[in-house]
Structure formats: structure tokens, C-alpha cells
Design an enzyme around this catalytic site. Structure first.
Site, PDB file in Angstrom:
ATOM      1  N   GLY A 206      -4.290  22.668  11.288  1.00 11.11           N
ATOM      2  CA  GLY A 206      -4.048  22.459  12.979  1.00 11.11           C
ATOM      3  C   GLY A 206      -4.880  21.053  13.371  1.00 11.11           C
ATOM      4  O   GLY A 206      -5.505  21.097  14.745  1.00 11.11           O
ATOM      5  N   ASP A 249       3.447  23.338   7.514  1.00 10.86           N
ATOM      6  CA  ASP A 249       3.411  24.118   9.310  1.00 10.86           C
ATOM      7  C   ASP A 249       2.121  25.602   8.525  1.00 10.86           C
ATOM      8  O   ASP A 249       3.255  26.585   7.188  1.00 10.86           O
ATOM      9  CB  ASP A 249       5.028  24.887   8.948  1.00 10.86           C
ATOM     10  CG  ASP A 249       5.290  25.356  10.319  1.00 10.86           C
ATOM     11  OD1 ASP A 249       4.286  26.115  11.327  1.00 10.86           O
ATOM     12  OD2 ASP A 249       6.252  25.870  10.388  1.00 10.86           O
ATOM     13  N   MET A 250       1.056  26.002   9.632  1.00  8.34           N
ATOM     14  CA  MET A 250       0.809  26.989   9.285  1.00  8.34           C
ATOM     15  C   MET A 250       0.871  28.285   9.809  1.00  8.34           C
ATOM     16  O   MET A 250       0.890  29.220   8.708  1.00  8.34           O
ATOM     17  CB  MET A 250      -0.345  26.796  10.393  1.00  8.34           C
ATOM     18  CG  MET A 250      -0.082  26.872  11.806  1.00  8.34           C
ATOM     19  SD  MET A 250      -1.412  26.130  12.886  1.00  8.34           S
ATOM     20  CE  MET A 250      -1.088  26.392  14.535  1.00  8.34           C
ATOM     21  N   LYS A 263      -9.811  25.330  14.589  1.00  9.83           N
ATOM     22  CA  LYS A 263     -10.478  24.381  15.939  1.00  9.83           C
ATOM     23  C   LYS A 263      -9.583  24.672  17.092  1.00  9.83           C
ATOM     24  O   LYS A 263      -8.837  23.698  17.348  1.00  9.83           O
ATOM     25  CB  LYS A 263     -11.320  23.307  15.216  1.00  9.83           C
ATOM     26  CG  LYS A 263     -11.814  22.592  17.221  1.00  9.83           C
ATOM     27  CD  LYS A 263     -12.841  21.566  16.779  1.00  9.83           C
ATOM     28  CE  LYS A 263     -12.594  20.520  16.357  1.00  9.83           C
ATOM     29  NZ  LYS A 263     -11.569  19.514  17.746  1.00  9.83           N
ATOM     30  N   HIS A 267      -6.395  29.972  20.529  1.00 17.19           N
ATOM     31  CA  HIS A 267      -6.020  30.529  21.968  1.00 17.19           C
ATOM     32  C   HIS A 267      -5.020  29.943  22.209  1.00 17.19           C
ATOM     33  O   HIS A 267      -4.648  30.043  23.314  1.00 17.19           O
ATOM     34  CB  HIS A 267      -7.271  29.497  22.721  1.00 17.19           C
ATOM     35  CG  HIS A 267      -7.365  27.941  22.872  1.00 17.19           C
ATOM     36  ND1 HIS A 267      -7.976  27.557  24.155  1.00 17.19           N
ATOM     37  CD2 HIS A 267      -6.978  27.638  21.422  1.00 17.19           C
ATOM     38  CE1 HIS A 267      -7.284  26.265  23.930  1.00 17.19           C
ATOM     39  NE2 HIS A 267      -6.827  25.956  22.681  1.00 17.19           N
TER      40      HIS A 267
END
Length: 367
Positions: A206, A249-250, A263, A267
Site C-alpha cells: 500500500g 490487492d493486499m 506505512k 488506521h
């Protein structure tokens, strides 16, 4: 118990009630390029211009009326410490008539691009977007109907889908990400955290446009850097030396790699989505692999009132609750719990500032 008598003694609510007006006035000055116009007229905080002189560099249908309205805007910014005021003769012939001139304070200098071309202006502008304000107006729905984010309630679709259709805002959002990375990653994390030294390969999952992994590789040339992201983002990303680009796609799977960086990723998501990401990270790593999590606005274990760091973290948490479905700022204990729940056996915490942390998740204990 104080009731009516307390009204005349407490102005905190009054200040808060006026805060949106101040924010939007500040945003207006940024959009009109007021701070840059003053900055270009002279060095540092010594340059001062009148509203008429500023308006002469702004396209307007009525310069006289525009200068009068701009002066009212500048007056509000001056009493809120964004501008300084000095007086000078309005004309060379009549020194008894004086006009106000406005200069930049230290608070305003951060809104003018520095030597690296970075300023805090994108932070003000993104927070002042109408769709953000409309979402905040639905904040009560996070309590009344917690299944639906205030943003979704206001706009009928998720935040990232919505902004993907607004290319102008995407450009502003990217500037905001550059600013945040510059402040917290470039000048905080890279200076204080030495865990990158031992790595041979690092995949930024990401990783946006790849600028963060590129900075790590430039600082540690022995690292093979990989930027892993959605095809739509990789296709538009600039190419950096020493960085390989991998599409994917994670949430589906992550390619095999020796170490992973997340990073400002966790959140954005609720706990279940975070666990899915971390589980895919666990699967992608060798036995000695690790995940390096970087988060800028961690929630302190103990909330200390009126400190800028704590206020920024709690405000960021409210914004995540408003804009995303389940995204939130977390404490280090909450992030540790996510890692343990998917199989990581050791967590190492490296506080960078009061609210910025680097957190390592190890797949197995170090022997």
C-alpha cells in the site's frame, strides 16, 4: 452547581463556535494565494502589503470592493496570529492618513512552500472541502446508526471510491500525503529508526506512489525495494531508481518477500480488515521475516489534555470515524493485539515522537 452565572466567565464554547469561520477564512486566503503574494514581496516576516496591493495580484471584477472585503478577511487572520499588522502613510502627499499593511507571522510561514516545496496548506484545504464538512455534519449518525460511516451517510458511497472520481482533489490529497511523509517520515522516522539497516529486501504494501520506499533505498542502497499496490495506482506512479513495482490487492494476497512495511495503512481499516492484511503479510514472509508498521497519530495510553500531540491524535481519530467505515487511530496495545491474533509472536515498539511510532511484528522469536 454553576448555571447561568458561568456563561459570562467561560468563552471556550464561543471560541469553538467560531473555529469553522476561522478555518474557512484561512482556507480562503490560501485559495487566493495571499500568503505567497506577501512572501514573494520580500524576505521572511519583514514584507508587508496592503489589501489593495494584494488585490492587484488577484483577478477580480471589482478591485475597490475586493480590497475592502479582503481587509476584513486579513483582520480576522491577524487577530488569530496568522498575520502581523503595521501602519504606513496611505499616500505620499498626506501622511496623516494611514493604511494597514499585513505581513507573515511564524504561523503563516508554514503555509508558504519551504525550500523543498512543502507546506501545511494542503492540510487546511483538504479539511475545508465541502464534502468533508458535509460528512462532519453527519457525525451524530456514527452513534445513531454506527453501521454506516458519516461520509457514506452524506454521499452514498465510501470515501476512497468517492474521491477517486475527483481528479482535482486527488492531486490535493497527494500533496497532503507528501506533506505528512515529509514531516513525520523523512524528518522523524528515517532519522531515528535504524531497523532498515539489517534488511536485504523490503516491500512497501500500500506504498502509494513509491516515494517512501525510494527514500529508504536511497538511504540504504543495499535494500531491494518493492512498491506493492493496486494496478490503478502503480500505473500512474513515477518510477524511482532501485524500486520494483508489483501490482496486486493486499486483501487478496501479498507476494513472497523478506520484510514488509505498512506505512499509515492500518488506521484506514477496521480490526477485521487489518487482521486480513496482517494475515496476508504473515503468509508472505519467511520464518525470520518481519512487518514494520509506521503510524503517525497513535492514541496515547494516557490522554493528556491540551497537548498538541494528543489533540492531533484524537482529532485524527474522529476524522477516521467520519470518513471511513471502521478506520481509527489506535494505541500500541491495540495494534499489538491485532498482530498476536494472526500469529506474530513478538512486537517491538520504537517511539519516534509522543504519537509517532515504528512497530515491528516478528514471525518468530529471535533466538
Amino acid at each position: 452547581m454553576e448555571t447561568q452565572g458561568s456563561l459570562e466567565n467561560h468563552i471556550s464554547a464561543l471560541d469553538i463556535g467560531n473555529s469553522l469561520c476561522i478555518q474557512m477564512t484561512l482556507n480562503t486566503a490560501i485559495e487566493l494565494d495571499v500568503f505567497n503574494i506577501i512572501a514573494k514581496s520580500g524576505p521572511g516576516s519583514g514584507a508587508h502589503l496592503s489589501s489593495k496591493e494584494i488585490v492587484s495580484q488577484i483577478p477580480t471584477t471589482n478591485p475597490i470592493s475586493a480590497a475592502k472585503n479582503l481587509e476584513r478577511i486579513l483582520n480576522l487572520l491577524s487577530v488569530n496570529s496568522f498575520l502581523s499588522i503595521s501602519l504606513r502613510p496611505a499616500t505620499a502627499n498626506d501622511k496623516t492618513v494611514q493604511e494597514k499593511t499585513y505581513g507573515l507571522t511564524k504561523n503563516a510561514l508554514c503555509l508558504v512552500p519551504n525550500e523543498d516545496g512543502v507546506s501545511l496548506a494542503p492540510l487546511i484545504m483538504t479539511g475545508s472541502e465541502m464534502f468533508t464538512i458535509q460528512s462532519l455534519c453527519k457525525l451524530k449518525d456514527s452513534v445513531l446508526e454506527p453501521e454506516c460511516s458519516p461520509f457514506y451517510k452524506a454521499h452514498g458511497e465510501p470515501y476512497f471510491e468517492y474521491i477517486s472520481k475527483k481528479p482535482e482533489f486527488i492531486q490535493l490529497f497527494e500533496k497532503l500525503m507528501i506533506m505528512r511523509s515529509y514531516l513525520y517520515f523523512d524528518h522523524k522516522v528515517l532519522e531515528a529508526y535504524r531497523g532498515f539497516q539489517e534488511l536485504k529486501e523490503l516491500m512497501d504494501v500500500g506504498g502509494g506512489d513509491g516515494s517512501s520506499i525510494a527514500k529508504i533505498v536511497s538511504m540504504y542502497p543495499h535494500i531491494h525495494g518493492i512498491n506493492f499496490n493496486l494496478p490503478s495506482i502503480i500505473d500512474q506512479a513515477p518510477k524511482y531508481q532501485g524500486v520494483k513495482y508489483v501490482k496486486g490487492d493486499m486483501f487478496k494476497s501479498i507476494p513472497k518477500t523478506q520484510s514488509i512495511m505498512l506505512k499509515e495503512v492500518l488506521h484506514n481499516w477496521d480490526d477485521e480488515h487489518c487482521k486480513k492484511i496482517l494475515r496476508n503479510c504473515w503468509d508472505a514472509l519467511p520464518k525470520a521475516g518481519k512487518v514494520i508498521v509506521v503510524e503517525y497519530f497513535m492514541i496515547p495510553e494516557e490522554l493528556i489534555k491540551n497537548t498538541p500531540e494528543t489533540m492531533n491524535s484524537i482529532t485524527a481519530d474522529i476524522m477516521m470515524m467520519t470518513l471511513t467505515s471502521g478506520g481509527k487511530q489506535r494505541t500500541t496495545a491495540e495494534i499489538d493485539h491485532l498482530a498476536i491474533s494472526v500469529g506474530f509472536v513478538e512486537t517491538n515498539i520504537f517511539p519516534i515522537t509522543h504519537v509517532t511510532c515504528v512497530i515491528e511484528f516478528l514471525k518468530r522469536n529471535i533466538e
